[in-house]
Design an enzyme around this catalytic site. Structure first.
Site, short mmCIF file in Angstrom:
data_model
loop_
_atom_site.label_atom_id
_atom_site.label_comp_id
_atom_site.label_asym_id
_atom_site.label_seq_id
_atom_site.Cartn_x
_atom_site.Cartn_y
_atom_site.Cartn_z
N SER A 34 0.81 -1.33 0.14
CA SER A 34 -0.04 0.14 0.09
C SER A 34 0.82 1.21 -0.01
CB SER A 34 -0.97 0.13 1.31
OG SER A 34 -0.38 -0.20 2.55
N GLU A 35 1.83 1.27 0.79
CA GLU A 35 2.91 2.23 0.84
C GLU A 35 4.23 1.78 1.23
OE1 GLU A 35 -1.08 4.50 1.72
OE2 GLU A 35 0.29 2.89 2.64
N THR A 36 5.16 2.54 0.29
CA THR A 36 6.69 2.61 0.58
C THR A 36 7.36 3.72 0.94
OG1 THR A 36 6.63 0.39 -0.90
CG2 THR A 36 8.96 1.72 -0.62
N HIS A 60 1.51 3.96 8.96
CA HIS A 60 2.34 2.80 9.24
C HIS A 60 3.53 2.66 8.56
CE1 HIS A 60 0.70 1.56 5.07
NE2 HIS A 60 1.73 0.47 5.26
#
Length: 299
Positions: A46-48, A77
Protein backbone atom coordinates in the site's frame (compact mmCIF):
# COMPACT_ATOMS: atom_id res chain seq x y z
CA UNK A 1 24.02 -0.47 -11.41
CA UNK A 2 22.56 0.39 -7.99
CA UNK A 3 22.09 -2.05 -5.13
CA UNK A 4 19.43 -0.66 -2.79
CA UNK A 5 18.67 -2.08 0.68
CA UNK A 6 14.95 -2.80 0.94
CA UNK A 7 12.82 -3.99 3.87
CA UNK A 8 9.32 -5.41 4.15
CA UNK A 9 7.89 -4.56 7.58
CA UNK A 10 4.55 -5.47 9.16
CA UNK A 11 3.51 -2.43 11.24
CA UNK A 12 1.11 -2.19 14.19
CA UNK A 13 1.63 -5.81 15.14
CA UNK A 14 4.09 -8.00 17.01
CA UNK A 15 3.23 -11.00 14.84
CA UNK A 16 4.49 -11.63 11.33
CA UNK A 17 1.77 -11.51 8.68
CA UNK A 18 -0.43 -9.27 10.83
CA UNK A 19 -0.92 -5.52 10.82
CA UNK A 20 -0.12 -3.46 7.74
CA UNK A 21 2.89 -4.26 5.54
CA UNK A 22 5.06 -1.39 4.31
CA UNK A 23 8.16 -1.16 2.19
CA UNK A 24 11.10 0.77 3.62
CA UNK A 25 14.07 2.02 1.60
CA UNK A 26 16.36 3.60 4.21
CA UNK A 27 19.12 4.74 1.80
CA UNK A 28 17.32 6.59 -0.99
CA UNK A 29 19.64 9.57 -1.53
CA UNK A 30 20.74 8.39 -4.98
CA UNK A 31 17.27 7.53 -6.23
CA UNK A 32 15.28 9.63 -8.66
CA UNK A 33 11.59 10.22 -8.14
CA UNK A 34 10.83 7.88 -11.03
CA UNK A 35 12.96 5.15 -9.44
CA UNK A 36 11.12 5.61 -6.14
CA UNK A 37 7.80 5.21 -7.90
CA UNK A 38 9.06 2.15 -9.79
CA UNK A 39 10.26 0.53 -6.57
CA UNK A 40 6.93 1.20 -4.86
CA UNK A 41 5.12 -0.28 -7.86
CA UNK A 42 7.41 -3.32 -7.85
CA UNK A 43 6.93 -3.97 -4.13
CA UNK A 44 3.17 -3.47 -4.66
CA UNK A 45 2.47 -2.67 -1.02
CA UNK A 46 0.00 0.00 0.00
CA UNK A 47 2.91 2.37 0.75
CA UNK A 48 6.69 2.34 0.56
CA UNK A 49 8.76 4.91 2.48
CA UNK A 50 12.02 6.38 1.19
CA UNK A 51 14.60 8.03 3.48
CA UNK A 52 17.34 10.45 2.51
CA UNK A 53 19.20 13.53 3.73
CA UNK A 54 17.14 16.49 4.94
CA UNK A 55 18.16 20.11 4.46
CA UNK A 56 16.15 21.10 7.52
CA UNK A 57 18.28 21.73 10.65
CA UNK A 58 15.37 20.39 12.71
CA UNK A 59 15.08 17.02 10.95
CA UNK A 60 17.24 13.90 10.92
CA UNK A 61 15.86 12.60 7.61
CA UNK A 62 13.60 13.55 4.73
CA UNK A 63 10.90 10.92 4.14
CA UNK A 64 8.64 10.42 1.13
CA UNK A 65 5.81 7.95 0.67
CA UNK A 66 4.68 6.27 -2.54
CA UNK A 67 1.76 3.97 -3.23
CA UNK A 68 2.03 1.73 -6.29
CA UNK A 69 0.28 4.52 -8.21
CA UNK A 70 1.42 7.89 -6.79
CA UNK A 71 3.18 9.87 -4.06
CA UNK A 72 1.21 10.85 -0.94
CA UNK A 73 2.13 13.40 1.72
CA UNK A 74 1.97 11.19 4.81
CA UNK A 75 1.54 7.56 5.81
CA UNK A 76 1.34 6.44 9.43
CA UNK A 77 2.11 2.74 9.20
CA UNK A 78 5.06 3.33 6.83
CA UNK A 79 6.40 5.86 9.35
CA UNK A 80 6.17 3.27 12.12
CA UNK A 81 7.89 0.71 9.87
CA UNK A 82 10.67 3.15 8.94
CA UNK A 83 11.32 4.15 12.54
CA UNK A 84 11.49 0.46 13.50
CA UNK A 85 14.18 -0.08 10.86
CA UNK A 86 16.15 2.96 12.06
CA UNK A 87 15.94 1.78 15.66
CA UNK A 88 16.86 -1.85 15.07
CA UNK A 89 19.00 -1.95 11.90
CA UNK A 90 20.71 1.47 12.11
CA UNK A 91 21.17 1.59 15.93
CA UNK A 92 19.29 4.85 16.45
CA UNK A 93 17.59 3.45 19.55
CA UNK A 94 21.02 2.97 21.14
CA UNK A 95 22.15 6.57 20.79
CA UNK A 96 19.11 8.83 21.00
CA UNK A 97 15.52 8.90 22.24
CA UNK A 98 13.93 9.84 18.92
CA UNK A 99 14.34 10.84 15.29
CA UNK A 100 12.59 13.68 13.49
CA UNK A 101 11.31 13.00 9.99
CA UNK A 102 10.59 15.76 7.48
CA UNK A 103 7.42 14.88 5.54
CA UNK A 104 5.77 16.85 2.76
CA UNK A 105 3.38 18.24 5.37
CA UNK A 106 5.79 19.03 8.18
CA UNK A 107 8.04 17.56 10.86
CA UNK A 108 7.05 14.28 12.54
CA UNK A 109 9.03 13.29 15.67
CA UNK A 110 9.19 9.55 16.35
CA UNK A 111 10.36 8.29 19.74
CA UNK A 112 11.27 4.84 21.03
CA UNK A 113 9.19 3.01 23.61
CA UNK A 114 11.26 0.57 25.67
CA UNK A 115 10.66 -1.88 28.49
CA UNK A 116 13.68 -3.07 30.48
CA UNK A 117 15.90 -1.69 27.74
CA UNK A 118 14.11 -3.58 24.95
CA UNK A 119 12.32 -1.79 22.13
CA UNK A 120 8.59 -2.59 22.30
CA UNK A 121 7.05 0.14 20.14
CA UNK A 122 7.68 3.40 18.33
CA UNK A 123 5.48 6.46 18.76
CA UNK A 124 4.99 9.25 16.21
CA UNK A 125 3.61 12.71 16.95
CA UNK A 126 1.37 13.65 14.06
CA UNK A 127 0.68 17.13 12.72
CA UNK A 128 -1.92 19.32 14.50
CA UNK A 129 -5.43 18.03 13.74
CA UNK A 130 -8.02 19.92 11.76
CA UNK A 131 -11.51 19.04 10.54
CA UNK A 132 -13.77 20.16 7.73
CA UNK A 133 -17.35 19.55 6.62
CA UNK A 134 -18.27 17.53 3.56
CA UNK A 135 -21.27 18.46 1.44
CA UNK A 136 -22.58 14.99 0.65
CA UNK A 137 -25.84 13.31 1.63
CA UNK A 138 -25.22 10.70 4.38
CA UNK A 139 -27.52 8.26 2.60
CA UNK A 140 -25.40 8.57 -0.54
CA UNK A 141 -22.21 8.01 1.48
CA UNK A 142 -23.73 4.88 3.03
CA UNK A 143 -24.60 3.62 -0.43
CA UNK A 144 -21.05 4.19 -1.66
CA UNK A 145 -19.74 2.20 1.31
CA UNK A 146 -22.17 -0.69 0.86
CA UNK A 147 -23.81 -0.25 4.24
CA UNK A 148 -27.39 0.63 5.21
CA UNK A 149 -28.23 4.26 6.07
CA UNK A 150 -29.53 2.89 9.38
CA UNK A 151 -26.00 1.59 10.10
CA UNK A 152 -24.69 5.17 10.38
CA UNK A 153 -24.25 6.38 13.95
CA UNK A 154 -26.02 9.73 14.01
CA UNK A 155 -24.51 10.61 17.41
CA UNK A 156 -21.43 11.78 15.54
CA UNK A 157 -21.01 13.85 12.35
CA UNK A 158 -19.53 12.59 9.10
CA UNK A 159 -16.52 14.85 8.62
CA UNK A 160 -13.13 15.20 7.02
CA UNK A 161 -10.13 15.19 9.35
CA UNK A 162 -6.41 15.73 8.86
CA UNK A 163 -3.21 15.11 10.83
CA UNK A 164 -1.09 14.98 7.68
CA UNK A 165 -3.54 14.13 4.90
CA UNK A 166 -7.34 14.32 4.64
CA UNK A 167 -9.55 11.38 5.61
CA UNK A 168 -13.33 11.05 5.53
CA UNK A 169 -14.53 9.76 8.91
CA UNK A 170 -17.79 7.82 8.92
CA UNK A 171 -19.32 6.81 12.28
CA UNK A 172 -21.03 3.40 12.22
CA UNK A 173 -23.15 1.82 14.95
CA UNK A 174 -21.52 -1.63 15.11
CA UNK A 175 -18.42 -3.58 14.21
CA UNK A 176 -20.65 -6.10 12.42
CA UNK A 177 -21.88 -3.38 10.06
CA UNK A 178 -18.32 -2.21 9.39
CA UNK A 179 -17.15 -5.74 8.60
CA UNK A 180 -20.04 -6.21 6.17
CA UNK A 181 -19.23 -3.03 4.20
CA UNK A 182 -18.79 -3.64 0.47
CA UNK A 183 -17.87 -0.27 -1.05
CA UNK A 184 -18.41 0.77 -4.63
CA UNK A 185 -14.74 1.47 -5.12
CA UNK A 186 -14.83 3.40 -8.40
CA UNK A 187 -17.57 5.73 -7.22
CA UNK A 188 -15.94 6.13 -3.81
CA UNK A 189 -12.64 7.00 -5.48
CA UNK A 190 -14.34 9.69 -7.57
CA UNK A 191 -15.96 11.28 -4.52
CA UNK A 192 -12.71 11.23 -2.56
CA UNK A 193 -10.81 12.84 -5.41
CA UNK A 194 -13.35 15.68 -5.53
CA UNK A 195 -12.50 16.53 -1.93
CA UNK A 196 -8.79 15.63 -2.01
CA UNK A 197 -9.45 12.82 0.47
CA UNK A 198 -6.89 10.03 0.75
CA UNK A 199 -9.05 7.46 2.56
CA UNK A 200 -12.55 6.82 3.87
CA UNK A 201 -12.37 5.61 7.45
CA UNK A 202 -15.24 3.80 9.17
CA UNK A 203 -15.23 3.73 12.97
CA UNK A 204 -17.33 2.48 15.86
CA UNK A 205 -17.18 2.42 19.66
CA UNK A 206 -19.15 -0.84 19.57
CA UNK A 207 -16.07 -3.05 19.24
CA UNK A 208 -17.22 -6.40 20.68
CA UNK A 209 -13.82 -6.46 22.43
CA UNK A 210 -13.32 -5.17 25.96
CA UNK A 211 -9.66 -4.41 25.19
CA UNK A 212 -10.52 -2.01 22.36
CA UNK A 213 -11.94 1.51 22.58
CA UNK A 214 -12.56 1.78 18.83
CA UNK A 215 -12.73 -0.50 15.82
CA UNK A 216 -12.04 0.85 12.32
CA UNK A 217 -11.80 -0.03 8.65
CA UNK A 218 -10.20 2.02 5.87
CA UNK A 219 -10.86 2.21 2.12
CA UNK A 220 -8.57 4.20 -0.18
CA UNK A 221 -9.29 3.60 -3.88
CA UNK A 222 -8.54 7.26 -4.70
CA UNK A 223 -4.83 6.57 -4.14
CA UNK A 224 -4.81 3.17 -5.83
CA UNK A 225 -5.50 0.96 -2.80
CA UNK A 226 -8.76 -0.92 -2.27
CA UNK A 227 -8.36 -1.30 1.49
CA UNK A 228 -5.55 -0.64 3.95
CA UNK A 229 -5.32 -3.07 6.89
CA UNK A 230 -4.16 -0.78 9.73
CA UNK A 231 -3.81 2.95 9.18
CA UNK A 232 -1.80 5.18 11.50
CA UNK A 233 -2.60 8.40 9.65
CA UNK A 234 -6.36 7.79 9.53
CA UNK A 235 -6.58 6.72 13.17
CA UNK A 236 -4.54 9.74 14.23
CA UNK A 237 -6.97 11.92 12.28
CA UNK A 238 -9.82 10.06 14.00
CA UNK A 239 -8.39 10.89 17.43
CA UNK A 240 -8.07 14.54 16.42
CA UNK A 241 -11.67 14.56 15.19
CA UNK A 242 -12.92 13.06 18.47
CA UNK A 243 -11.13 15.81 20.38
CA UNK A 244 -12.15 18.72 18.14
CA UNK A 245 -15.78 17.57 17.96
CA UNK A 246 -16.04 17.39 21.76
CA UNK A 247 -16.41 13.62 21.96
CA UNK A 248 -13.30 13.49 24.17
CA UNK A 249 -13.02 15.65 27.28
CA UNK A 250 -10.68 18.49 26.29
CA UNK A 251 -9.40 18.86 29.87
CA UNK A 252 -7.99 15.32 30.10
CA UNK A 253 -5.35 13.17 28.44
CA UNK A 254 -6.84 10.16 26.67
CA UNK A 255 -5.25 6.81 25.82
CA UNK A 256 -7.18 4.96 23.12
CA UNK A 257 -6.64 1.42 21.89
CA UNK A 258 -7.81 0.95 18.31
CA UNK A 259 -8.17 -2.30 16.41
CA UNK A 260 -8.19 -2.62 12.63
CA UNK A 261 -7.42 -5.13 9.89
CA UNK A 262 -9.52 -7.99 11.24
CA UNK A 263 -11.80 -7.95 8.18
CA UNK A 264 -8.70 -8.56 6.03
CA UNK A 265 -7.33 -11.30 8.31
CA UNK A 266 -4.45 -8.96 9.24
CA UNK A 267 -5.40 -7.77 12.73
CA UNK A 268 -3.41 -4.86 14.08
CA UNK A 269 -3.51 -2.56 17.07
CA UNK A 270 -2.67 1.10 17.62
CA UNK A 271 -2.20 2.99 20.87
CA UNK A 272 -3.25 6.61 20.41
CA UNK A 273 -2.62 9.25 23.07
CA UNK A 274 -4.43 12.59 22.92
CA UNK A 275 -2.91 15.27 25.13
CA UNK A 276 -4.55 18.71 25.52
CA UNK A 277 -2.30 21.68 24.80
CA UNK A 278 -2.89 25.42 24.66
CA UNK A 279 -3.52 25.68 20.91
CA UNK A 280 -4.28 22.13 19.75
CA UNK A 281 -4.08 18.55 21.09
CA UNK A 282 -0.93 16.49 20.65
CA UNK A 283 -1.74 13.27 18.81
CA UNK A 284 0.71 10.40 19.34
CA UNK A 285 0.19 7.11 17.52
CA UNK A 286 2.25 4.13 18.69
CA UNK A 287 2.72 0.55 17.64
CA UNK A 288 5.22 -2.25 17.26
CA UNK A 289 6.49 -3.83 14.06
CA UNK A 290 8.00 -7.02 12.66
CA UNK A 291 10.59 -7.21 9.87
CA UNK A 292 9.55 -10.04 7.56
CA UNK A 293 11.85 -9.54 4.55
CA UNK A 294 15.20 -7.80 4.14
CA UNK A 295 17.27 -7.79 1.00
CA UNK A 296 18.68 -5.85 -1.92
CA UNK A 297 16.96 -4.47 -4.98
CA UNK A 298 19.15 -4.09 -8.06
CA UNK A 299 18.43 -1.20 -10.42
Amino acid sequence: MKNIPVYHVDAFTDQAFGGNPAGVVPEASDLTEKEMQNIASELNLSETAFLYHSDSPDADYRIRYFTPAEEIDFCGHATIATAWILATKYAWADRTNQVVLQTNGGLVPVKWVKEHGRLTAVSMTQLPPKTNDIVEDPTAIASLLGIKPSDLDEQFPIKMSNTGVWHLLVPVKTRVAIDKAQPKLNELANMNKRYNISTTHLFTFNTDDKNLDLYTRDFCPAIGIKEDPVTGAANGALAGYLYLEGVLDATKTHALMIGQGHAMNRPGFLSVTVTPQEDYPRIEVAGSAVITIEGTMTL
